[in-house]
Design an enzyme around this catalytic site. Sequence first.
Site, PDB file in Angstrom:
ATOM      1  N   CYS A  56       0.822  -1.212   0.000  1.00 13.30           N
ATOM      2  CA  CYS A  56       0.000   0.000   0.000  1.00 13.30           C
ATOM      3  C   CYS A  56       0.858   1.265   0.000  1.00 13.30           C
ATOM      4  CB  CYS A  56      -0.942   0.013   1.203  1.00 13.30           C
ATOM      5  SG  CYS A  56      -2.026  -1.423   1.255  1.00 13.30           S
ATOM      6  N   GLY A  57       2.021   1.189  -0.615  1.00 17.26           N
ATOM      7  CA  GLY A  57       2.857   2.364  -0.723  1.00 17.26           C
ATOM      8  C   GLY A  57       3.624   2.699   0.530  1.00 17.26           C
TER       9      GLY A  57
END
Length: 271
Positions: A114-115
């Site tokens: 998720c980054g």
Amino acid sequence: MSEEPAATTFPTTTTWSIHRYNGSEVLPEEDTVAIEAPLTIQLDGEEFATLVYTPSDTIDLVTGFLASEGLIRFIDQIESLTLEEDRGFAHVKLRQLHQLSRQLVSKRFIGSCCGKSRQFYFHNDMRTAKTVTTKLQLTIPQCFHLMNELQEQSAEFRLTGGLHNAALCTVNKLLLTRADIGRHNALDKIYGHILRHRLSVRDKVLAFSGRISSEVALKAAKMGVGILLSKSAPTDLALRLAEDLGITVVGFIRRDHLTVYTHPERIVECR
């Protein structure tokens, strides 16, 4: 689990003849020491792992260990679990063992999700550790109360000085305590009990006597518990994981001091 093994009680401490120096003289005494025993887990007829543990709550330990290793997520995935505690064996048959899960146990991996900079030591951690979203809140006096309760119930630690303790709690009291010579074993015993009894943990807290390592933070995430209390210190990787996984870590809970490391919004006085 279609077959529940009968519980057997084994001693967890023993006595040892010692010579103790008290500052002025040496005296012969009997001392209490923790028992350490091996437990080999046979998975579908093959040796999977050997643990060294305190011989208590063995069913919970095996169940929690399999869940921590990413081999199961629900108790129904275990078809049978048979113990030969006097010989140091646990025989487990799973309803369906995904070959990928077994191959990935203990294989190291570092990745992102998720980054964010979520780092995992093992592939199965990436698959089973989930972000905790509980809205549970705790006050500072409740933190002290739960840790004091854990210490008061740690009778075997006071006798031996050689056991770690863990507890599943509400905001006001301890619901379940487990002890073991291994801090990870104590938490796996808690995890196994949660799975076996299908307990909801969204409104629960983990209290723990040991250091908060990355593995401890991951176990809390796998259980789904959002607040982790300890009288000891965390590591930097544990804090990075806890921050990313939504876990509130409170450490150094001693007397009238504590330190909130991550997600302070769950501690009322920090809001």
